[in-house]
Design an enzyme around this catalytic site. Structure first.
Site, PDB file in Angstrom:
ATOM      1  N   HIS A 199       0.857  -1.191   0.000  1.00  0.00           N
ATOM      2  CA  HIS A 199       0.000   0.000   0.000  1.00  0.00           C
ATOM      3  C   HIS A 199       0.892   1.239   0.000  1.00  0.00           C
ATOM      4  O   HIS A 199       2.049   1.188   0.444  1.00  0.00           O
ATOM      5  CB  HIS A 199      -0.886   0.019   1.236  1.00  0.00           C
ATOM      6  N   GLU A 257       0.995   3.843   1.858  1.00  0.00           N
ATOM      7  CA  GLU A 257       1.501   4.235   3.179  1.00  0.00           C
ATOM      8  C   GLU A 257       2.659   3.337   3.611  1.00  0.00           C
ATOM      9  O   GLU A 257       3.659   3.810   4.152  1.00  0.00           O
ATOM     10  CB  GLU A 257       0.399   4.130   4.240  1.00  0.00           C
ATOM     11  N   CYS A 287      -6.130   1.834   5.797  1.00  0.00           N
ATOM     12  CA  CYS A 287      -6.763   0.602   6.275  1.00  0.00           C
ATOM     13  C   CYS A 287      -6.169   0.231   7.638  1.00  0.00           C
ATOM     14  O   CYS A 287      -5.254   0.892   8.132  1.00  0.00           O
ATOM     15  CB  CYS A 287      -6.525  -0.521   5.266  1.00  0.00           C
ATOM     16  N   CYS A 328      -2.274  -0.410   7.554  1.00  0.00           N
ATOM     17  CA  CYS A 328      -1.494   0.817   7.457  1.00  0.00           C
ATOM     18  C   CYS A 328      -1.623   1.662   8.722  1.00  0.00           C
ATOM     19  O   CYS A 328      -0.647   2.257   9.183  1.00  0.00           O
ATOM     20  CB  CYS A 328      -1.922   1.612   6.233  1.00  0.00           C
TER      21      CYS A 328
END
Length: 155
Positions: free
Chosen positions: A46, A48, A76, A79
């Site tokens: 992801h 992040e 999410c 993260c």
């Protein structure tokens, strides 16, 4: 947030969900990332997570004091946990994610009182632009899916 949107555009160009992130310390961008889960075949890729890994490498350790993470979509739970664990001080979010967001929507991991670190959160920064790139991406996916279904019926 403009730089994070630029990262999101890179993800969109690869056919990835267009989420971008940048980490700023002392007024300078020290790390950036965009979604690469499909490209890398990695569920942890992801935006992040990529930016946090990059910042940790640059700073020489897993703690990121004095850092602000700008991200185009609410993180999410994975993260959000990494944000807390890395001791990021501030999180700036463009668009909220009412289905899977873990920074105020579904959960609020960064401000969970039972954890040893809490993160200051600001939401709605460039919200229209951040939600717009996501809406356009998913609209395009639906159009492609409908076009493919239509072509299948014609065959």
């Amino acid at each position: 947030m403009k730089a994070a949107l630029g990262e999101a555009e890179k993800a969109a160009a690869l056919g990835e969900v267009p989420v971008g992130a940048v980490i700023v310390r002392e007024g300078q961008i020290i790390a950036s990332g965009y979604n690469r889960t499909e490209t890398d075949g990695d569920p942890t890729a992801h935006a992040e997570m990529i930016a946090i890994r990059q910042a940790a490498e640059k700073l020489g350790g897993w703690r990121l004091p004095g850092c602000t993470l700008y991200v185009t979509l609410e993180p999410c739970s994975m993260c959000a946990g990494a944000i807390v664990w890395s001791r990021i001080e501030r999180l700036v979010i463009g668009a909220m994610d009412p289905k899977a967001g873990a920074c105020g929507s579904v959960f609020n991991i960064p401000q969970e009182e039972r954890l040893n670190h809490r993160v200051e959160i600001e939401t709605g920064v460039m919200e229209e632009e951040c939600s717009g790139i996501l809406k356009a991406f998913f609209r395009g996916l639906r159009q492609d899916r409908n076009r493919n279904k239509s072509e299948e019926r014609q065959e």
